[in-house]
Every structure is written in structure tokens, then in C-alpha cells.
Design a protein around this motif. Structure first.
Motif, PDB file in Angstrom:
ATOM      1  N   HIS A   1      29.138 -42.354  96.247  1.00  0.00           N
ATOM      2  CA  HIS A   1      28.453 -42.968  95.118  1.00  0.00           C
ATOM      3  C   HIS A   1      28.139 -44.435  95.365  1.00  0.00           C
ATOM      4  CE1 HIS A   1      28.669 -39.230  92.993  1.00  0.00           C
ATOM      5  NE2 HIS A   1      29.917 -39.110  93.430  1.00  0.00           N
ATOM      6  N   SER A   2      28.088 -44.828  96.634  1.00  0.00           N
ATOM      7  CA  SER A   2      27.527 -46.128  96.995  1.00  0.00           C
ATOM      8  C   SER A   2      26.009 -46.043  96.870  1.00  0.00           C
ATOM      9  CB  SER A   2      27.844 -46.471  98.458  1.00  0.00           C
ATOM     10  OG  SER A   2      29.218 -46.625  98.652  1.00  0.00           O
ATOM     11  N   THR A   3      25.422 -47.177  96.493  1.00  0.00           N
ATOM     12  CA  THR A   3      23.963 -47.223  96.385  1.00  0.00           C
ATOM     13  C   THR A   3      23.347 -47.407  97.769  1.00  0.00           C
ATOM     14  OG1 THR A   3      24.099 -48.191  94.181  1.00  0.00           O
ATOM     15  CG2 THR A   3      22.005 -48.443  95.353  1.00  0.00           C
ATOM     16  N   LEU A   4      22.537 -46.429  98.181  1.00  0.00           N
ATOM     17  CA  LEU A   4      21.851 -46.531  99.467  1.00  0.00           C
ATOM     18  C   LEU A   4      20.399 -46.940  99.253  1.00  0.00           C
ATOM     19  CD1 LEU A   4      21.842 -46.052 102.529  1.00  0.00           C
ATOM     20  CD2 LEU A   4      21.306 -43.653 102.065  1.00  0.00           C
ATOM     21  N   VAL A   5      19.801 -46.435  98.173  1.00  0.00           N
ATOM     22  CA  VAL A   5      18.400 -46.723  97.862  1.00  0.00           C
ATOM     23  C   VAL A   5      18.369 -47.217  96.423  1.00  0.00           C
ATOM     24  CG1 VAL A   5      16.075 -45.772  97.674  1.00  0.00           C
ATOM     25  CG2 VAL A   5      17.657 -44.842  99.394  1.00  0.00           C
ATOM     26  N   LEU A   6      18.233 -48.536  96.253  1.00  0.00           N
ATOM     27  CA  LEU A   6      18.234 -49.088  94.895  1.00  0.00           C
ATOM     28  C   LEU A   6      17.108 -48.421  94.094  1.00  0.00           C
ATOM     29  CD1 LEU A   6      19.846 -51.381  93.424  1.00  0.00           C
ATOM     30  CD2 LEU A   6      17.850 -52.829  93.824  1.00  0.00           C
ATOM     31  N   ASP A   7      17.434 -47.942  92.890  1.00  0.00           N
ATOM     32  CA  ASP A   7      16.475 -47.219  92.038  1.00  0.00           C
ATOM     33  C   ASP A   7      15.984 -45.917  92.673  1.00  0.00           C
ATOM     34  OD1 ASP A   7      16.638 -49.344  90.205  1.00  0.00           O
ATOM     35  OD2 ASP A   7      15.067 -50.435  91.270  1.00  0.00           O
TER      36      ASP A   7
ATOM     37  N   TYR B   1      19.710 -41.788 106.999  1.00  0.00           N
ATOM     38  CA  TYR B   1      20.469 -42.103 105.778  1.00  0.00           C
ATOM     39  C   TYR B   1      21.949 -42.327 106.107  1.00  0.00           C
ATOM     40  CZ  TYR B   1      16.414 -40.392 103.089  1.00  0.00           C
ATOM     41  OH  TYR B   1      15.175 -40.199 102.548  1.00  0.00           O
TER      42      TYR B   1
ATOM     43  N   ALA C   1      22.727 -45.751 107.945  1.00  0.00           N
ATOM     44  CA  ALA C   1      22.836 -46.951 107.104  1.00  0.00           C
ATOM     45  C   ALA C   1      24.121 -46.910 106.292  1.00  0.00           C
ATOM     46  CB  ALA C   1      21.621 -47.052 106.188  1.00  0.00           C
TER      47      ALA C   1
ATOM     48  N   ASP D   1      27.602 -49.409 106.637  1.00  0.00           N
ATOM     49  CA  ASP D   1      28.224 -50.220 105.580  1.00  0.00           C
ATOM     50  C   ASP D   1      29.750 -50.188 105.705  1.00  0.00           C
ATOM     51  OD1 ASP D   1      25.655 -50.490 104.700  1.00  0.00           O
ATOM     52  OD2 ASP D   1      25.904 -49.335 102.855  1.00  0.00           O
TER      53      ASP D   1
ATOM     54  N   SER E   1      25.793 -54.872 104.251  1.00  0.00           N
ATOM     55  CA  SER E   1      25.633 -53.496 103.770  1.00  0.00           C
ATOM     56  C   SER E   1      24.171 -53.297 103.360  1.00  0.00           C
ATOM     57  CB  SER E   1      26.485 -53.256 102.512  1.00  0.00           C
ATOM     58  OG  SER E   1      27.839 -53.373 102.812  1.00  0.00           O
ATOM     59  N   THR E   2      23.691 -52.078 103.549  1.00  0.00           N
ATOM     60  CA  THR E   2      22.319 -51.768 103.145  1.00  0.00           C
ATOM     61  C   THR E   2      22.262 -51.520 101.643  1.00  0.00           C
ATOM     62  OG1 THR E   2      21.868 -50.768 105.294  1.00  0.00           O
ATOM     63  CG2 THR E   2      20.376 -50.195 103.480  1.00  0.00           C
ATOM     64  N   LEU E   3      21.499 -52.346 100.947  1.00  0.00           N
ATOM     65  CA  LEU E   3      21.328 -52.164  99.505  1.00  0.00           C
ATOM     66  C   LEU E   3      19.986 -51.499  99.226  1.00  0.00           C
ATOM     67  CD1 LEU E   3      22.289 -52.748  96.600  1.00  0.00           C
ATOM     68  CD2 LEU E   3      21.207 -54.984  96.781  1.00  0.00           C
ATOM     69  N   VAL E   4      18.970 -51.860 100.011  1.00  0.00           N
ATOM     70  CA  VAL E   4      17.621 -51.319  99.827  1.00  0.00           C
ATOM     71  C   VAL E   4      17.191 -50.769 101.187  1.00  0.00           C
ATOM     72  CG1 VAL E   4      15.244 -51.840  99.184  1.00  0.00           C
ATOM     73  CG2 VAL E   4      17.126 -53.083  98.083  1.00  0.00           C
ATOM     74  N   LEU E   5      17.227 -49.460 101.344  1.00  0.00           N
ATOM     75  CA  LEU E   5      16.860 -48.861 102.625  1.00  0.00           C
ATOM     76  C   LEU E   5      15.438 -49.298 102.970  1.00  0.00           C
ATOM     77  CD1 LEU E   5      18.252 -46.840 104.628  1.00  0.00           C
ATOM     78  CD2 LEU E   5      16.787 -45.074 103.615  1.00  0.00           C
TER      79      LEU E   5
ATOM     80  N   ASP F   1      29.607 -50.593  94.852  1.00  0.00           N
ATOM     81  CA  ASP F   1      29.962 -49.875  96.089  1.00  0.00           C
ATOM     82  C   ASP F   1      31.401 -50.191  96.494  1.00  0.00           C
ATOM     83  OD1 ASP F   1      27.342 -49.126  96.028  1.00  0.00           O
ATOM     84  OD2 ASP F   1      26.727 -50.239  97.810  1.00  0.00           O
TER      85      ASP F   1
ATOM     86  N   ASN G   1      33.828 -48.543  94.020  1.00  0.00           N
ATOM     87  CA  ASN G   1      33.938 -47.097  94.256  1.00  0.00           C
ATOM     88  C   ASN G   1      34.724 -46.788  95.530  1.00  0.00           C
ATOM     89  OD1 ASN G   1      32.455 -46.484  91.990  1.00  0.00           O
ATOM     90  ND2 ASN G   1      30.530 -46.190  93.080  1.00  0.00           N
TER      91      ASN G   1
END
Lengths: 419, 419
Positions: A247-253, A321, A324, A328, B248-252, B328, B331
Motif C-alpha cells: 500500500h505504498s504509493t507508486l503512482v500518485l493519483d 513497477y 521502482a 524504495d 523513493s519513487t512517488l510519481v512513476l 509509505d 505503512n
């Protein structure tokens, strides 16, 4: 929430050292106290004491002597496989699966109960666990007194200290006192934890994390998560919910996740996420078996093996995916090893591993990347069951310290090392 | 890369307990052995032994008695502020800054040397550290023999055991033996680490992480990162590079980062990233002071205070990025507390904290979120300097265990960092 002072006691250390010595004996039976001291970094005197305790518990046994160059013959010890039995239970969304192990962690019996959707009240699940447990004991013909413990894995957030299933997202359980319910039907010591920790402890004892202080064990299945080993022990976090890397954010929105957040790692690399990736690439792909994750992943594995360009593209995409998201963890935790485990990782195997390694290297910082190995889990049996059985073994070893003040002293004198 | 057996010794525990007792004395002087036992969870006998050692070192002192209800009067101890001096040095991109502290961690002297771009060879930096160190000792009028140690923070990846600056991204240093170079000019025990760990240890001893087992200390400045406290101690990782949360990657596939990756957290929430956020929102925003991060963040803070809608929008945007990226960590690590520190966090203060709390709650899982406090750093002085001074204090306390009774090997610690 008040600050909790961190208490460290010498009993914690003795327990950790006892784990370490037994791990090493299981891995390299037969072995000598001298070899154990060299492998663990503990003093020969400490090793001799711990070996004495394990002999006294009949978890290990003396198996003869080996010559040492010019010195006295060295006593050899080995794991006493028949000295006890351990049961591991994996509660999953659609089944309860149990395995019974001897102390060499060989599987002696297996049992499974299927569950239909809707058949998942605590009472129904407890009944399935009790049935599979009885079944493996009967199949293996083990005396009750020799069952050292039953480890049970329950998905979601579990408080192992109280034995409560605090939150199980699939069934919407809230604060179910699972261990108490199980204890009404199962006459053995019980240990509860979640699959992330179970897999982490299995890798720590018997798998790719053996001997490492800092390791990350990834569960890649329907859901995804990370079992964390930090400082040589499983890291659980303050409310026993660490490891929710899925549940880490990989793709914001990005994609909506069932947790309510958008763009979670799990929505791209869990089995349903992989199906979505295939659908977005080519809605009528023959790789896609709608409604059947298992068949889809099998088709993907077969396609990879046959060099199908679509399958190769899907796996490359998945690795991008994963690359990345794993980077992290490499950047934040700087572990010695990252283990890819669970069924999606195992079925896609080496071709996935190769792509993942390349992708992580593109995303991670150079120094931590150079210090980290990325490997597939080498555990061939169900690693959740093996992990929960290991938690029961840890429990049995931990209770030694609480009850054998006298026996330990006697054992020590009996096994004093040759000087 | 071989597996390294994890050795735990009772000396590690004694050192950790010594830290814990001194931390508690510094926090609540004067105090009694009974209060210390209650606060630390250690036995009264253990506390009495550790207090004896600290008295022997003159780090603390007896300060009288208090009545205990119906019992004997209890002896009180307090930190002996003048019993020693500690120096903390912060090497940054454009300056070297040093502070000298007494043992109560009060600042007695400060010194700063500015560095121009291009003036950053190891020799130049070492000269600045030597100058500031001499200056604070002279200003405070402390005898050399009373300086217990000098902690030095160097950005980037630092191997504290060998004292080598392995990689400093801003100056492109590679494997500079910084501690050895410093030891040629500075006649005190030296300790090297990076700012992430320095800030983490400052919060652990004197700040918002005091008494917590699992804490995350975020550095929000030009660069961003996370100091990790896990199991009551700083987590360094296998190659001393843990905490690189900024990468860390926030926005792929997002913004290009200087590390080579795309979409790193730092590119959205570091000071240059915040300037980019403002630019994208409104290229001619009066908030933006091109080329001046400090003035831009000050303008943002002033705008917030005045209720300027653009400033409010920029901070909400920043909180949205921070919310996902902090979630992140919540979690994955399930910490008890997340501390926002360094200059951007401090200048934007409570309004930023409020937005960040709301944003993290939107992204994190409910259970770990409910267990985590998010707070601003309460440390008012330079937390990097205070942290490195604390690392020197830890070093002094650690060497006690090695030399109890003799203290003759003190000279050895002059060049050897703690291991």
C-alpha cells in the motif's frame, strides 16, 4: 499513546542466541560446538551451554566424534528430527492448509479444507483449523505430547501478543480473539501471526535470509507485502502492522486500491493488478483468463517460456513497477538481501527475477544497490506453513528460558567442552 | 557478499542501558535511582550499577536526598553539566558550523565558516572543521582534557566504522578517508556520521523520539531523507546508507532527479522541488525568489501567516506529496512517531504540520495511522550539531564498557571510531 521504554534483557539475548545455534544445527547437521562457535560468532562456552539446553530438550542429539587436526576428537551433534513435531497452518481467503513437520522441518503430513465465499465466520474458520490440525496429527501418527506447538497465519493485521485478528480486509473481521477461539478446540501451544511475518521467519531460519541481519522478504501473490528482518529479527512495528509495502504509493493519483488510496504498489503488481496490466496492453490477449488469477499467471509463465512477445512485454512492464517499488525499500532500509516469494514470483521464476534485477538497478541509488542481493525464495514447500511452524519452534525455544533455570545448569555441566 | 552472523553480546545491552539511564537523567535531573528504574524498566540493581559508573566518570553528580513516603531518604543525582564538553560539527554544502555543548547539552559556543562553490576539496573542508573546532573550544574556555569528543556530520553516504565519506553527491567525493584527515588536525576523539543519523539520534536522546522504540525522523530541507530508529536504536543498514527516503519513487516517470531516477520524493518536496511546484502553479508568483531557496520558503511562510491563497495552495500541494510519501513509511515501518525536522519543516511550522497530518491520514492504512503521532521537531538549536555531539557522547559512554576500571585505552579512541 505514551512513550514505551525499550527494555532489553539478557534473556532476550539468550533466546536469540538459542535460535541462532539451533538454526545452524538444522542447516548443517552433524556439526561440532567449534564449528557452531565459528559460524555464529558466539564464544565456545556460550555455544556449549546452549547445545546443552537443546540436548536436554531432545531437540538435538549427540551423534559421535570427528577427528580434529592434532587435537582431541570433537563431539558432533545433529538435529533430533523425531524429537518433536511442529504444525503450521495457513488461513487464506479460499482455504485452510496445514502441514506437520519434524524438527528437521521435513513435512510429514498435509491437510487442506476448502472454503466457499460466505463461509468465513470466525467459527467456521476455527472449525477448519481444528479439522486440519487433527488430520495431520492422525496422518503422521505423532503422540500428542510430542507436538511442540501450532503456528497459525491469519491475513491482515494481527496482534501476536494477544492473539487477536484486529482487521482482516477480505472478510471484514474486526478484533476477533482468534487464538482464544482456537484454544477451545486445539490442545497444543498456539501462536498467531500474519503471512508477511510467517514468510519472513521461514526465510530467516531456512531460506534466503539465513545469516543476514537486514533482509526484506516480498510476498508476491494476490496481495503483496514485505516481511522485514532488521537487526537479525522480524520487525513488527508498534501495532504489529509493519510491512504493508503493497500500500505504498507508486503512482500518485493512480489506480484505486481496495484500501481507499490511489496508485498503491499492489494495484500494479498483485495478481489482479497484473491482469489489469494485460487488459490495458491488449484487452483480448489470450494470456488473460478473466476471473482466474491462477490460470492467467500460468499462461504468462508458459508464454514467457515459449518466447511469446506479449508475455515478455507484460513481464517487462511488471518488472518496471516492481523495480521502482523494490528500489524504495533498498534505498530506505539498505538490506543485505531482497527475497521474492509467494506464488506469482515462484511461477514467473528466473525470467521475472532477471528483469526485476535490471529494473531495481535503474531506480535505486548505486551504493545500497551494490550491497543488496535480489534472489528468488529457495523454499520449496508452502513458506507460510513453514514460517508459522517456525514461529511455534521459536515459541518452544523461548519458553525454555522461563522454565529451565535448574535444568540448564545441569545440562551445562554435562556438556562442558573439552579443554 | 557473504552472510554476516548477527552477534549480540551482553556488552551491547550494557551500553544501551547506559545510554537509556543517562538520557533519563539529562531529561529529568535531579532524579533518584528508584525513579530511573521505573522510567527505564531496568532493575534497581542494574540502575545502581550504571549510576555508579556515570558518577565515576563525573558525568553525573550526587545532589542531595528526597524524602520517600515512610522509607529512607532517596539519594538524588543530576547531570554534571561542567563534567565534560561535546562538540558537534555540521558540514553542509555552503558552510561548516560547529557548536560546543556542556553535558546538559546546553550550547556554550558557536562558530561558522562559509565556503564558496569550488572550495570543497577534502583539505579545504578539513581546515574549516579544524578552525571551527578550535574556535568553540577557545570561546568556551574549556580545557582540552575535558572535551569528550567531536561528532562530525558529512552529507551523503558515510561509513561510520571506518570514518570514510564513501560518496558525497554535491561535491562528487568518492571514498575520502575523512576521519583520518581530521585526526591530523583535531586532538579529540572523532566520530563521523551523516545528517540523517545525526538528527535521528538527537531526536532519540533529546527530542520527539525520546522513549520510543520505532521512530522516523524526516529531514525536510534542500535535500530530504529519513533517519530511522528501529528497536530503540538508529538503523543504519548493511552499507550505512539506510534512510534514503528522498529517492523513493512517488510519481512513476515523474520529474528527473539528480540521482538519475525519475519521480523521486525529493524532486517534489525538497526546497528546489517546492520552487518548481510554485513555478508550475504560477510562473510569476511573487512567492518565488529565483535562485534563493531560503527567501522562497520565507516568503511562503509569510504568505501562509497572511492567509495568501497562493501560499495556502502551495503548502496544500506540498502536503499532498508529503502525505503520500510519509504514508509509505507509516505503512511499511509502523512507527510510533514521525518527526518533521530541518529548516523547511521548521519555517513552515504548524500550518504545514496540520495539512500533512490530514494528507497522511488520506493515504495510510487506518491501523498503523492510528498508532502513529506526527509532530514537529521540538529541538530549537541546530539538530545536526546536537546529534553529532550526541554521537560523541554515545562514543564516550560506549568506551566505558571497554575500559571499566582502567580508562587507560582512552587514547585509542582518539582515532578509532566506535564499532
Amino acid at each position: 499513546m505514551g512513550a514505551t521504554p525499550v527494555k532489553r534483557t539478557s534473556r532476550d539475548i539468550r533466546t536469540a542466541n538459542r535460535y541462532e545455534v539451533l538454526r545452524q544445527i538444522i542447516a548443517s547437521s552433524p556439526t561440532s560446538r567449534q564449528e557452531l562457535a565459528a559460524a555464529t560468532g558466539l564464544s565456545l562456552a556460550t555455544v556449549a551451554t546452549l547445545v546443552g539446553e537443546l540436548l536436554d530438550l531432545r531437540m538435538i542429539t549427540e551423534v559421535g566424534f570427528e577427528d580434529s587436526a592434532g587435537g582431541r576428537p570433537r563431539g558432533l551433534v545433529a538435529v533430533n528430527a523425531s524429537g518433536g513435531a511442529l504444525i503450521g497452518v495457513d488461513i487464506a481467503e479460499t482455504y485452510v492448509y496445514a502441514e506437520l513437520y519434524d524438527l528437521g522441518l521435513n513435512v510429514l503430513a498435509r491437510a487442506e479444507e476448502r472454503m466457499r465465499p460466505g463461509q468465513s465466520t470466525p467459527e467456521e474458520v476455527v472449525a477448519h483449523v481444528a479439522t486440519t490440525t487433527r488430520s495431520v496429527v492422525a496422518q503422521a501418527g505423532v503422540e500428542s505430547a510430542r507436538v511442540l506447538g501450532v503456528g497459525v497465519s491469519m491475513p491482515g493485521q494481527v496482534d501476536r501478543a494477544t492473539g487477536v485478528s484486529e482487521y482482516a480486509p477480505n472478510w471484514d473481521w474486526q478484533d476477533v480473539p482468534l487464538l482464544d477461539l482456537l484454544a477451545e478446540h486445539i490442545p497444543y501451544p498456539l501462536y498467531l501471526d500474519n503471512p508477511l511475518r510467517a514468510c519472513a521467519v521461514a526465510e530467516l531460519w531456512f531460506g534466503a535470509a539465513r545469516g543476514y541481519g537486514d533482509a526484506v522478504v516480498l510476498i508476491l501473490g494476490t496481495g503483496v507485502g514485505a516481511g522485514l528482518i532488521l537487526g537479525g529479527a522480524v520487525h513488527r512495528g508498534v501495532s504489529s502492522s509493519a510491512g504493508e509495502w503493497g500500500h505504498s504509493t507508486l503512482v500518485l493519483d493512480g489506480r484505486l486500491c481496495h484500501c481507499g488510496n490511489h496508485g498503491c504498489v499492489e494495484t500494479y503488481v498483485g495478481a489482479p493488478g497484473i491482469m489489469q496490466n494485460i487488459r490495458e496492453l491488449s484487452p483480448r490477449s489470450p494470456l488473460l483468463h478473466p476471473g482466474d488469477q491462477s490460470a492467467t499467471i500460468d499462461a504468462l509463465a508458459a508464454g514467457l517460456a515459449a518466447g511469446d512477445p506479449d508475455a515478455v512485454k507484460v513481464v517487462r512492464d511488471l518488472a518496471r513497477y516492481l523495480g521502482a517499488a523494490i528500489a524504495d525499500l533498498v534505498n530506505v532500509l539498505n538490506p543485505e538481501v531482497v527475497v521474492l516469494g509467494s506464488w506469482v514470483a515462484i511461477r514467473l521464476g528466473t525470467p521475472l527475477l532477471r528483469e526485476v534485477r535490471a529494473a531495481v538497478a535503474r531506480h535505486a541509488l548505486k551504493r545500497p544497490m551494490a550491497a543488496t542481493r535480489i534472489v528468488l525464495s529457495p523454499i520449496l514447500t508452502d513458506s507460510v506453513c513453514m514460517g508459522t511452524a517456525t514461529l511455534a519452534l521459536e515459541g518452544a525455544l523461548q519458553s525454555v528460558g522461563q522454565t529451565t533455570g535448574k535444568r540448564a545448569t545441569r545440562a551445562r555441566s554435562r556438556t562442558a567442552p573439552p579443554t
